[in-house]
Design a protein around this motif. Structure first.
Motif, PDB file in Angstrom:
ATOM      1  N   SER A  25       0.839  -1.198   0.000  1.00 17.59           N
ATOM      2  CA  SER A  25       0.000   0.000   0.000  1.00 17.59           C
ATOM      3  C   SER A  25       0.870   1.242   0.000  1.00 17.59           C
ATOM      4  CB  SER A  25      -0.913   0.000   1.232  1.00 17.59           C
ATOM      5  OG  SER A  25      -0.132   0.055   2.416  1.00 17.59           O
ATOM      6  N   SER A  26       0.233   2.379  -0.282  1.00 19.18           N
ATOM      7  CA  SER A  26       0.894   3.670  -0.207  1.00 19.18           C
ATOM      8  C   SER A  26      -0.081   4.655   0.428  1.00 19.18           C
ATOM      9  CB  SER A  26       1.307   4.142  -1.603  1.00 19.18           C
ATOM     10  OG  SER A  26       0.169   4.265  -2.437  1.00 19.18           O
ATOM     11  N   LEU A  31      -5.022   9.213   2.485  1.00 24.10           N
ATOM     12  CA  LEU A  31      -5.692   8.172   1.711  1.00 24.10           C
ATOM     13  C   LEU A  31      -4.715   7.025   1.470  1.00 24.10           C
ATOM     14  CD1 LEU A  31      -8.415   7.639   0.283  1.00 24.10           C
ATOM     15  CD2 LEU A  31      -7.381   8.560  -1.769  1.00 24.10           C
ATOM     16  N   THR A  33      -3.870   3.714  -0.409  1.00 25.05           N
ATOM     17  CA  THR A  33      -4.223   2.963  -1.611  1.00 25.05           C
ATOM     18  C   THR A  33      -3.626   1.572  -1.481  1.00 25.05           C
ATOM     19  OG1 THR A  33      -4.237   4.988  -2.913  1.00 25.05           O
ATOM     20  CG2 THR A  33      -4.077   2.917  -4.125  1.00 25.05           C
ATOM     21  N   GLU A  35      -2.828  -2.043  -3.100  1.00 22.73           N
ATOM     22  CA  GLU A  35      -2.673  -2.763  -4.359  1.00 22.73           C
ATOM     23  C   GLU A  35      -3.422  -4.093  -4.275  1.00 22.73           C
ATOM     24  OE1 GLU A  35       1.369  -3.214  -5.680  1.00 22.73           O
ATOM     25  OE2 GLU A  35       1.882  -1.198  -4.978  1.00 22.73           O
ATOM     26  N   GLU A  49      -8.675  -4.803  -3.281  1.00 22.40           N
ATOM     27  CA  GLU A  49      -7.865  -3.644  -3.662  1.00 22.40           C
ATOM     28  C   GLU A  49      -8.705  -2.385  -3.503  1.00 22.40           C
ATOM     29  OE1 GLU A  49      -7.037  -3.586  -7.964  1.00 22.40           O
ATOM     30  OE2 GLU A  49      -8.688  -5.013  -8.149  1.00 22.40           O
ATOM     31  N   ARG A  50      -8.124  -1.229  -3.617  1.00 21.31           N
ATOM     32  CA  ARG A  50      -8.772   0.086  -3.636  1.00 21.31           C
ATOM     33  C   ARG A  50      -8.224   1.002  -2.557  1.00 21.31           C
ATOM     34  NH1 ARG A  50     -11.512   2.353  -7.680  1.00 21.31           N
ATOM     35  NH2 ARG A  50     -13.019   3.237  -6.308  1.00 21.31           N
ATOM     36  N   GLN A  51      -9.135   1.677  -1.819  1.00 23.44           N
ATOM     37  CA  GLN A  51      -8.712   2.758  -0.945  1.00 23.44           C
ATOM     38  C   GLN A  51      -9.397   2.740   0.416  1.00 23.44           C
ATOM     39  OE1 GLN A  51     -10.026   5.794  -3.631  1.00 23.44           O
ATOM     40  NE2 GLN A  51      -7.946   6.199  -4.318  1.00 23.44           N
ATOM     41  N   ARG A  53      -9.512   5.609   3.695  1.00 22.34           N
ATOM     42  CA  ARG A  53      -9.077   6.896   4.226  1.00 22.34           C
ATOM     43  C   ARG A  53      -8.696   6.703   5.690  1.00 22.34           C
ATOM     44  NH1 ARG A  53     -12.832  10.979   1.906  1.00 22.34           N
ATOM     45  NH2 ARG A  53     -14.181  10.375   3.600  1.00 22.34           N
ATOM     46  N   SER A  59     -13.465   2.264   0.501  1.00 22.99           N
ATOM     47  CA  SER A  59     -13.967   1.958  -0.829  1.00 22.99           C
ATOM     48  C   SER A  59     -13.121   0.786  -1.322  1.00 22.99           C
ATOM     49  CB  SER A  59     -13.833   3.169  -1.754  1.00 22.99           C
ATOM     50  OG  SER A  59     -14.235   2.818  -3.061  1.00 22.99           O
ATOM     51  N   SER A  97     -15.769   6.177  -5.029  1.00 20.95           N
ATOM     52  CA  SER A  97     -14.385   6.595  -4.823  1.00 20.95           C
ATOM     53  C   SER A  97     -14.272   7.576  -3.669  1.00 20.95           C
ATOM     54  CB  SER A  97     -13.825   7.243  -6.090  1.00 20.95           C
ATOM     55  OG  SER A  97     -13.749   6.288  -7.119  1.00 20.95           O
ATOM     56  N   GLU A 100      -9.287  12.606  -1.713  1.00 19.40           N
ATOM     57  CA  GLU A 100      -8.100  12.882  -0.916  1.00 19.40           C
ATOM     58  C   GLU A 100      -8.377  14.074  -0.017  1.00 19.40           C
ATOM     59  OE1 GLU A 100      -4.604  13.497  -3.231  1.00 19.40           O
ATOM     60  OE2 GLU A 100      -4.548  11.432  -3.939  1.00 19.40           O
TER      61      GLU A 100
END
Length: 120
Positions: A25-26, A31, A33, A35, A49-51, A53, A59, A97, A100
């Motif tokens: 992740s990053s 936020l 993200t 992988e 995968e996704r995001q 916060r 999400s 989505s 940020e």
């Protein structure tokens, strides 16, 4: 996984052994993200995968690959927040989505420079 096990009424998915799973992740602007991450749990082959916060909003696109090879799968979207996740069958859409959020606290991580400025 426990919430998905409860919602799908499949006890085999609850409390899985995840010691060997690596999640890449990053993080930027509050936020995270994630992988695409694949696993094997009780014959199933889930991936997500996704995001997420940092305030807990999610999400996440989840796919539950069915035994034995995981060729067929059920798409699941996980939205809401970590305290009250909303789990629905289906794919993530543009409306799911996350935005940020700029961190205006002024706190800098060591070795990371602000754009257009210095770390002083």
């Amino acid at each position: 996984m426990n919430t998905i096990a409860k919602d799908t009424e499949n006890k085999k998915l609850a409390y899985p052994e995840l010691a060997g799973v690596q999640i890449k992740s990053s993080i930027a602007n509050n936020l995270m993200t994630i992988e695409r991450t694949r696993m094997r749990i009780a014959g199933f082959r889930p991936r997500f995968e996704r995001q997420v916060r940092l305030d807990g909003d999610m999400s996440i696109s989840f796919r539950l690959g069915l035994p034995f090879l995981g060729l067929f799968g059920i798409p699941i979207k996980i939205t809401g927040n970590s305290e009250n996740p909303i789990i629905e069958v289906g794919k993530i859409t543009e409306g799911d989505s996350l935005e940020e959020v700029e961190d205006d606290s002024g706190v800098q991580s060591e070795g990371i420079e602000k754009p257009g400025g210095s770390n002083k």
